[in-house]
Write an enzyme that holds these catalytic residues in place. Structure first.
Site: not given
Ligand code: GLN
Length: 255
Positions: A98, A132, A196
């Protein structure tokens, strides 16, 4: 009778104190555990802002982080570029998840503020989207791995590959960008991913692939003994069931 050579594996955890979202630490624990259960001596070293990477390491892990941490880390990363580059050239393994994945690409453009330059070690670039991408993420078996990859994603960054090999095709969830059906990247012995969960406890074949690459980078090409991983199998089955029952989320990339 000749003595048996001691097998060793050195793991570096980049920015362990800043980039550690959603249990990413579990990736390092899994690599170490699966190597130790094969009688391989493991060392784990955290390397953060202002600290030097060791001359030699077998596997580098770089976890996820929010924009604030990414900003801090991006300022320090250039000081580590040369060693990371030579790590990859020597065939060393790397797993970036990520936020770490985004920072190893060309740049990360957040929704507000200026673009954060990446290291350019992976041929990808990332732009933040307005929503998101959150939920279970399942990736089809690929030439690298003969089992689906299973995990959880939570990012607004949309990552695009430049003529590179993805980690696989998304069957449930969004993956790299929610548009082209790809998830992650495989570049030399580096894997970048949005998985993740953490990814490795649920996907032990990926953990073993990284260990094999890591050992190979210092000339250890002995095969790895198979391990029985009952907890991992249960975790995979549960996550897959949950993902299938919730697969209405997302941008229409369903199996
Ligand atoms: N800031 C990044 C995003 O939201 C990474 C987030 C993360 O590592 N979970 O795309």
């Amino acid at each position: 009778m000749g003595s048996i050579m001691k097998r060793t594996l050195s793991i570096v955890w980049l920015y362990h104190d800043l980039m550690n979202l959603y249990g990413d630490r579990g990736n390092v624990l899994t690599l170490a555990d699966r190597a130790r259960r094969r009688d391989i001596e493991v060392s784990v070293k955290g390397v953060s802002v202002g600290e030097e990477l060791p001359q030699q390491s077998d596997i580098v892990f770089f976890g996820g982080g929010q924009d604030k941490e990414q900003d801090l880390v991006a300022k320090d990363l250039p000081s580590k570029k040369q060693k990371l580059q030579s790590h990859l050239k020597k065939g060393g393994a790397l797993l970036a998840v990520c936020g770490g994945y985004q920072l190893l690409g060309e740049y990360y453009q957040p929704l507000h503020g200026s673009s954060i330059p990446g290291l350019g070690l992976l041929p990808v670039y990332t732009k933040a989207g307005t929503h998101r991408m959150i939920g279970d993420l399942v990736v089809a078996p690929s030439t690298l791995l003969d089992q689906p990859l299973i995990g959880f994603e939570n990012h607004s960054g949309q990552t695009f590959l430049r003529d590179a090999q993805s980690l696989g095709k998304v069957t449930i969830g969004h993956g790299n960008n929610g548009k082209d059906g790809t998830e992650g990247i495989v570049h030399m012995h580096a894997v970048g991913t949005y998985l993740h969960g953490p990814v490795l406890p649920k996907n032990p074949r990926l953990a073993d692939q990284l260990i094999v690459w890591g050992l190979g980078s210092h000339g250890d090409t002995q095969p790895l003994r198979e391990l029985v991983s009952p907890y991992s199998t249960i975790a995979r089955d549960m996550a897959l069931l949950r993902a299938q029952s919730r697969k209405t989320h997302g941008l229409g990339l369903k199996s």
